[in-house]
Each structure stands twice: as C-alpha cells, then as structure tokens.
Design a protein around this motif. Structure first.
Motif, PDB file in Angstrom:
ATOM      1  N   ASP A 296       1.299  -1.321  -0.264  1.00  0.00           N
ATOM      2  CA  ASP A 296      -0.125   0.776   0.256  1.00  0.00           C
ATOM      3  C   ASP A 296       1.317   1.812  -0.115  1.00  0.00           C
ATOM      4  OD1 ASP A 296      -1.760  -1.720   2.015  1.00  0.00           O
ATOM      5  OD2 ASP A 296      -2.097  -0.976   0.469  1.00  0.00           O
ATOM      6  N   TYR A 297       2.272   0.408   0.993  1.00  0.00           N
ATOM      7  CA  TYR A 297       2.520   2.538   1.236  1.00  0.00           C
ATOM      8  C   TYR A 297       3.674   2.730  -0.466  1.00  0.00           C
ATOM      9  CZ  TYR A 297       2.063   3.077   6.071  1.00  0.00           C
ATOM     10  OH  TYR A 297       1.529   3.171   7.184  1.00  0.00           O
ATOM     11  N   ARG A 298       4.099   1.145  -1.471  1.00  0.00           N
ATOM     12  CA  ARG A 298       4.288   1.107  -2.534  1.00  0.00           C
ATOM     13  C   ARG A 298       3.594   1.662  -3.326  1.00  0.00           C
ATOM     14  NH1 ARG A 298       6.056  -2.812  -2.263  1.00  0.00           N
ATOM     15  NH2 ARG A 298       8.374  -2.984  -1.377  1.00  0.00           N
ATOM     16  N   ARG A 299       2.379   1.877  -3.218  1.00  0.00           N
ATOM     17  CA  ARG A 299       1.087   2.515  -4.260  1.00  0.00           C
ATOM     18  C   ARG A 299       1.077   3.484  -4.539  1.00  0.00           C
ATOM     19  NH1 ARG A 299      -3.935  -0.173  -3.058  1.00  0.00           N
ATOM     20  NH2 ARG A 299      -4.248   1.214  -4.443  1.00  0.00           N
ATOM     21  N   ILE A 300       1.300   4.086  -3.026  1.00  0.00           N
ATOM     22  CA  ILE A 300       0.567   5.124  -2.476  1.00  0.00           C
ATOM     23  C   ILE A 300       2.313   6.794  -3.181  1.00  0.00           C
ATOM     24  CG2 ILE A 300       0.895   7.658  -0.345  1.00  0.00           C
ATOM     25  CD1 ILE A 300      -0.351   5.185   0.708  1.00  0.00           C
ATOM     26  N   TYR A 301       3.654   5.650  -2.838  1.00  0.00           N
ATOM     27  CA  TYR A 301       4.348   6.697  -2.989  1.00  0.00           C
ATOM     28  C   TYR A 301       4.382   6.796  -4.964  1.00  0.00           C
ATOM     29  CZ  TYR A 301       9.468   7.109  -3.428  1.00  0.00           C
ATOM     30  OH  TYR A 301      10.842   7.708  -3.676  1.00  0.00           O
ATOM     31  N   THR A 302       4.293   5.386  -5.460  1.00  0.00           N
ATOM     32  CA  THR A 302       4.074   5.645  -7.077  1.00  0.00           C
ATOM     33  C   THR A 302       3.195   6.412  -7.165  1.00  0.00           C
ATOM     34  OG1 THR A 302       4.791   3.083  -6.991  1.00  0.00           O
ATOM     35  CG2 THR A 302       4.191   4.553  -8.940  1.00  0.00           C
ATOM     36  N   GLU A 303       1.914   6.593  -6.842  1.00  0.00           N
ATOM     37  CA  GLU A 303       0.863   7.768  -7.606  1.00  0.00           C
ATOM     38  C   GLU A 303       1.255   9.045  -7.119  1.00  0.00           C
ATOM     39  OE1 GLU A 303      -2.904   5.755  -7.457  1.00  0.00           O
ATOM     40  OE2 GLU A 303      -3.496   7.397  -6.008  1.00  0.00           O
ATOM     41  N   TYR A 304       2.015   9.531  -6.384  1.00  0.00           N
ATOM     42  CA  TYR A 304       2.756  10.771  -5.763  1.00  0.00           C
ATOM     43  C   TYR A 304       4.013  10.848  -6.923  1.00  0.00           C
ATOM     44  CZ  TYR A 304       4.410  14.964  -3.661  1.00  0.00           C
ATOM     45  OH  TYR A 304       5.190  16.009  -3.436  1.00  0.00           O
ATOM     46  N   TYR A 305       4.332  10.575  -6.975  1.00  0.00           N
ATOM     47  CA  TYR A 305       5.356  10.694  -8.726  1.00  0.00           C
ATOM     48  C   TYR A 305       5.049  11.097  -9.528  1.00  0.00           C
ATOM     49  CZ  TYR A 305       8.651  11.535  -4.469  1.00  0.00           C
ATOM     50  OH  TYR A 305       9.346  11.782  -3.737  1.00  0.00           O
ATOM     51  N   ASN A 306       3.556  10.199  -9.963  1.00  0.00           N
ATOM     52  CA  ASN A 306       3.138   9.455 -11.121  1.00  0.00           C
ATOM     53  C   ASN A 306       2.130  10.836 -11.728  1.00  0.00           C
ATOM     54  OD1 ASN A 306       4.699   7.609 -11.717  1.00  0.00           O
ATOM     55  ND2 ASN A 306       2.333   6.340 -11.836  1.00  0.00           N
ATOM     56  N   LEU A 307       1.773  11.357 -10.392  1.00  0.00           N
ATOM     57  CA  LEU A 307       0.675  12.870 -10.463  1.00  0.00           C
ATOM     58  C   LEU A 307       1.804  13.744 -10.491  1.00  0.00           C
ATOM     59  CD1 LEU A 307      -1.800  12.177  -7.848  1.00  0.00           C
ATOM     60  CD2 LEU A 307      -2.182  12.393  -9.710  1.00  0.00           C
ATOM     61  N   ASN A 308       3.127  13.959  -9.685  1.00  0.00           N
ATOM     62  CA  ASN A 308       3.729  15.480  -9.783  1.00  0.00           C
ATOM     63  C   ASN A 308       4.360  15.466 -11.056  1.00  0.00           C
ATOM     64  OD1 ASN A 308       5.224  16.860  -7.364  1.00  0.00           O
ATOM     65  ND2 ASN A 308       3.847  15.184  -6.796  1.00  0.00           N
ATOM     66  N   LYS A 309       4.654  13.881 -11.773  1.00  0.00           N
ATOM     67  CA  LYS A 309       5.178  14.382 -13.477  1.00  0.00           C
ATOM     68  C   LYS A 309       4.139  14.681 -14.361  1.00  0.00           C
ATOM     69  CE  LYS A 309       8.739  10.037 -13.610  1.00  0.00           C
ATOM     70  NZ  LYS A 309       8.581   8.726 -13.667  1.00  0.00           N
ATOM     71  N   ILE A 310       3.004  14.906 -14.009  1.00  0.00           N
ATOM     72  CA  ILE A 310       2.046  14.848 -14.781  1.00  0.00           C
ATOM     73  C   ILE A 310       1.592  16.510 -14.549  1.00  0.00           C
ATOM     74  CG2 ILE A 310      -0.737  15.078 -15.121  1.00  0.00           C
ATOM     75  CD1 ILE A 310      -0.890  11.804 -14.660  1.00  0.00           C
ATOM     76  N   GLU A 311       1.836  17.107 -13.746  1.00  0.00           N
ATOM     77  CA  GLU A 311       1.816  18.361 -13.510  1.00  0.00           C
ATOM     78  C   GLU A 311       3.359  19.456 -13.837  1.00  0.00           C
ATOM     79  OE1 GLU A 311       1.994  21.264  -9.388  1.00  0.00           O
ATOM     80  OE2 GLU A 311       1.421  19.074  -9.076  1.00  0.00           O
ATOM     81  N   TYR A 312       4.183  18.723 -13.729  1.00  0.00           N
ATOM     82  CA  TYR A 312       5.184  19.391 -14.400  1.00  0.00           C
ATOM     83  C   TYR A 312       5.738  19.216 -15.974  1.00  0.00           C
ATOM     84  CZ  TYR A 312       5.668  20.684  -9.662  1.00  0.00           C
ATOM     85  OH  TYR A 312       5.617  21.320  -9.014  1.00  0.00           O
ATOM     86  N   GLY A 313       4.596  18.389 -16.987  1.00  0.00           N
ATOM     87  CA  GLY A 313       4.961  18.191 -17.989  1.00  0.00           C
ATOM     88  C   GLY A 313       5.295  17.635 -18.188  1.00  0.00           C
ATOM     89  N   GLU A 314       5.307  16.894 -17.402  1.00  0.00           N
ATOM     90  CA  GLU A 314       6.471  14.737 -18.062  1.00  0.00           C
ATOM     91  C   GLU A 314       5.694  13.998 -18.434  1.00  0.00           C
ATOM     92  OE1 GLU A 314       8.996  16.055 -14.172  1.00  0.00           O
ATOM     93  OE2 GLU A 314       9.378  14.039 -15.078  1.00  0.00           O
ATOM     94  N   GLN A 315       4.638  14.116 -18.740  1.00  0.00           N
ATOM     95  CA  GLN A 315       3.859  12.953 -18.886  1.00  0.00           C
ATOM     96  C   GLN A 315       3.959  12.920 -20.496  1.00  0.00           C
ATOM     97  OE1 GLN A 315      -0.661  13.717 -19.285  1.00  0.00           O
ATOM     98  NE2 GLN A 315      -0.946  11.672 -19.591  1.00  0.00           N
TER      99      GLN A 315
END
Length: 317
Positions: A296-315
């Motif tokens: 569960d912690y691994r999922r939360i960690y991954t989801e956070y950094y995926n969202l921040n990649k989107i926010e900063y235009g890295e998607q």
C-alpha cells in the motif's frame, strides 16, 4: 466536445444532482429507442434497444468541488480542458470526475443499438446511490464498465481486496492495445455493485482527468478519447456474457477510508520536498495506519510521483 462542455458547466455536488439529471434526461429523450427510469434514491437507468444481453456502462452524477462561479467556463487550450472564472480570476474544478464517464456513456448511447447505462447519485460521499441501486437492472448485462479513474492507463480489476472481473473478460477486452495496464483501485460504484451481488465482470477505467477533487482539475482530451475507444472496443468485441463470482480477497477493511487518509497525510509530507523512501514512510506511519502493508505504501509513493510528473509536464502526450 459540445456535450462535454455542457456537462462541465453543470454544477452537481453530492446530494444536489438534479440539474445533471435533467440534462441527461433531456439529452437521452431525443435518442430513438431509449427508455429512462429512476428510483427512490434518484439514480438513472437507461435502456436502449431489445436484446437478450446488454453491454453496460455506469458513472456517477456528483462532483466534489465547492467553487463554481456563475461565469464558470470550461477552457480548451490545445489538448487540455480546465475550468475558469474570469470574474474571480481563478481556476475552478471541472467535475471531470466523473463527468468524463458520463460523456463516454452518452456517446456510446448515441452510437450503439443496444446498451444499458446507470448513473448514480452521491458516489463521492460513500457510494450512496449504488448502495441503493436496483440490482435487477443488471441481470441481463454481459459486463459493466465504469470510466471513473484519473489518469490514462489504469484498468482496475480489484478494489478494496474485492475482485471485480474474470481473466477471460480481461483477455477479451484487449486493453493492452490501448496502453492500459491492470492495477488495484479505490472505492467506487462498481465495487459496491459487486459486493451487493453483481454476477458479471466489471472494471473501472482511467478516463483522462487529472488532479481530481481539486480546483486545478483538468482533462487531457487525447486520454479521454483513448478511453472512449477502449470502451467501444469492449462493446464491439466482448459479445459473450462474462460471469464473475465476487471473491473477497481480504476483509481487513471494506472501504478505503483509512487508505484515503493515509494518502492525504503522506502526500502532504512529500510536498515538503524532503526525500523519503517507501521504507521510511512505512516505518513512520505503520503504527498510525496499521491496516496498510508495504505494498500500500509503495502504491501511494508511486501515485504521488506519477501525479507530479503530470503536473510538471513530464507525461508523454
């Protein structure tokens, strides 16, 4: 995008979905061969055509955002749509969670001769509508699809340790051709339906919205259209009925209340800019959230950094 813009303009917080219900009701009436029904909870049920079995799409009618000015407009800039109030000079949430799902459902209703749709009230406050749904409506459904997941690539086959679908349905769905991958998800209507006895396979799909439940929510049109294409592919190719008996994989907790709370706490910590590992997070919070395991912690960690990649235009768009 005209229909999508109309949906975004309607403000439909939980418990106050009447304007959205009216829009869908009026829109559906003009489509030949459709029957619209409601229930005591305010859910909408739509059937088009006559068939022994139907594909079925569900979505929820409510949104979380509290800001919605009278001059609210959805603004399109290239591939992105966001909400904005000129008078107040501020961005405001679209309610794309789950108006994107409603849009996909209605576009399919226009296209196909036989289809069932269900639209539920008050999903955002605990799946109230689906918890009171008329389950007989789904007796002749082949499968149930809910487009109600942020991002662009998730096909949810398990929620809260409740399995949602059969391997045969996943194989027939052909989701990999559209860039999707299997993963676990968070509480939404299809989980409630399964736990109330839904006997066919169901999934929840990413449908192109980002930063849900915030005033910075936006939609990437390319990702929304890709979800629509996948839904159409499933409708056209999954012509059998795909039975699935619900298997409760772990009943430690039936809802994701504790998981949601952990997400908020850990996201706030990571926002401070410190470098933490998954192991750090586990040892810091496992006594606070004892029901969560390392995965569960691994999922939360991954989801956070995926969202921040989107926010900063890295998607990759």
């Amino acid at each position: 995008m005209e229909l999508l813009r109309k949906l975004y303009k309607v403000y439909s917080p939980s418990g106050k979905e009447r304007a959205m219900i009216k829009l869908i009701w009026n829109y559906t009436k003009r489509i030949t061969g459709t029957k619209v029904e409601t229930d005591a909870a305010g859910n909408l049920y739509i059937t088009k055509g006559e068939a022994e079995s139907y594909p079925c799409i569900v979505a929820h009618l409510d949104q979380v955002q509290r800001l919605h000015s009278k001059d609210f407009l959805p603004i399109e800039t290239g591939e992105i749509i966001f909400g904005y109030s000129s008078r107040n000079k501020r961005q405001e949430g679209l309610g794309a969670d789950d108006k994107n799902g409603i849009w996909i459902a209605l576009k399919c209703l226009e296209k196909y001769d036989t289809l069932k749709l269900a639209f539920f009230v008050s999903e955002e406050v605990g799946c109230v509508g689906s918890g009171k749904a008329v389950m007989d409506f789904f007796n002749d459904c082949r499968f149930v699809i809910q487009p109600d997941r942020r991002g662009y690539q998730d096909i949810i086959n398990e929620i809260g340790w409740t399995s949602l679908c059969s391997p045969g349905f996943l194989q027939a769905a052909g989701y990999k051709k559209f860039g999707y991958k299997e993963t676990r998800g968070m509480m939404t209507d299809v989980q409630e339906l399964k736990e109330r006895g839904l006997q066919v396979s169901c999934v929840n799909l990413s449908c192109g919205y980002y930063e849900p439940h915030t005033d910075h929510e936006f939609t990437i049109k390319k990702d929304l259209m890709n979800c629509l294409s996948l839904v159409e592919h499933i409708i056209e190719n999954c012509t059998d009925t795909y039975p699935h008996q619900t298997e409760i994989l772990d009943r430690r907790w039936r809802s994701y209340d504790e998981f949601d709370e952990a997400v908020d706490e850990i996201f706030a910590l990571l926002d401070q800019g410190e470098l933490w590992s998954v192991e750090d997070l586990y040892y810091m919070y496992h006594s606070v959230f004892p029901q969560l395991d390392m995965e569960d912690y691994r999922r939360i960690y991954t989801e956070y950094y995926n969202l921040n990649k989107i926010e900063y235009g890295e998607q990759k768009l």
